[in-house]
Design an enzyme around this catalytic site. Structure first.
Site, short mmCIF file in Angstrom:
data_model
loop_
_atom_site.label_atom_id
_atom_site.label_comp_id
_atom_site.label_asym_id
_atom_site.label_seq_id
_atom_site.Cartn_x
_atom_site.Cartn_y
_atom_site.Cartn_z
N SER A 92 -3.17 76.99 24.17
CA SER A 92 -2.60 76.08 25.16
C SER A 92 -3.36 76.18 26.49
CB SER A 92 -1.10 76.38 25.30
OG SER A 92 -0.43 75.37 26.01
N ASP B 210 2.86 67.80 17.77
CA ASP B 210 2.92 68.44 19.08
C ASP B 210 3.40 67.43 20.13
OD1 ASP B 210 2.39 69.75 21.51
OD2 ASP B 210 0.68 70.80 20.66
N HIS C 147 3.97 72.47 19.14
CA HIS C 147 3.10 73.23 20.04
C HIS C 147 3.07 74.72 19.70
CE1 HIS C 147 0.55 72.95 23.55
NE2 HIS C 147 1.13 74.00 24.10
#
Length: 206
Positions: free
Chosen positions: A107, A157, A188
């Site tokens: 991320s 996501d 995610h």
């Protein structure tokens, strides 16, 4: 944990002579310990795991954002260069080969890794980007020929769309990188499939 070299970080020496160094880069709210278990994806590798120095409501990040998916580009540029300098300083301090550093980021950590690739060519020639999006689009694009990247993103996501994933892959490819994209039936959060594909890819670039 030490705060030497400008970043709070953990360093674990390689267990196998000549093994690469994994640069472990956490997501929002993580720290220098979060990604250490992923070191097992590259057995024997040295581990370098810094903590991001930007705080968002008390949660560590590697660079500022203005909203979800909206980055503070000037801060991103500054922080990417700062982290690139840290990698070089850590290589000199700990004695690992700076040419054999592999980024493994999740991320926010994946986004700072690809930003370093684009802003400081040669610092990171290998990278596993988990749930990554486009950090910025430098003009003109640098040449990052010889760079190899694995992107593993989730089809469902809510933060990173499939279109955004493809845009990142094409951006890196236009700059000259060899990019593999793998899709997970996930949002995610990371899944076992991410770790499996990352381990296989890491083995393939040794």
């Amino acid at each position: 944990m030490t705060a030497e070299l400008g970043f709070p970080h953990v360093f674990k020496p390689a267990q196998t002579p000549g093994a690469p160094t994994l640069l472990l880069l956490h997501g929002t709210g993580g720290d220098e310990h979060d990604m250490l278990p992923l070191g097992g994806l590259a057995p024997g590798a040295a581990l370098l795991s810094p903590r991001g120095k930007v705080l968002e409501h008390g949660m560590p990040r590697f660079f500022r954002r203005l909203a979800e998916g909206v980055f503070d580009v000037e801060d991103l540029k500054f922080r990417a260069n700062e982290l690139a300098d840290f990698v070089g300083a850590a290589a000199a301090h700990y004695g690992f080969d700076p040419a054999r550093v592999i980024a493994l980021g999740y991320s926010n950590g994946a986004n700072i890794a690809s930003a370093i690739m684009l802003l400081r060519p040669g610092v990171l020639r290998r990278g596993v980007l988990l749930r990554a999006m486009v950090p910025l689009e430098p003009e003109p694009l640098p040449s990052i020929d010889g760079t190899r990247v694995l992107i593993s993103n989730g089809r469902m996501d809510p933060i990173v769309s499939p279109d955004e994933t493809e845009r990142l892959a094409k951006l890196l490819q236009r700059a000259g990188a060899d990019v593999e994209v793998h899709w997970q039936p996930a949002g995610h959060q990371l899944m076992p499939g991410d770790f499996a594909v990352a381990k296989t890819w890491l083995q393939s670039i040794e």
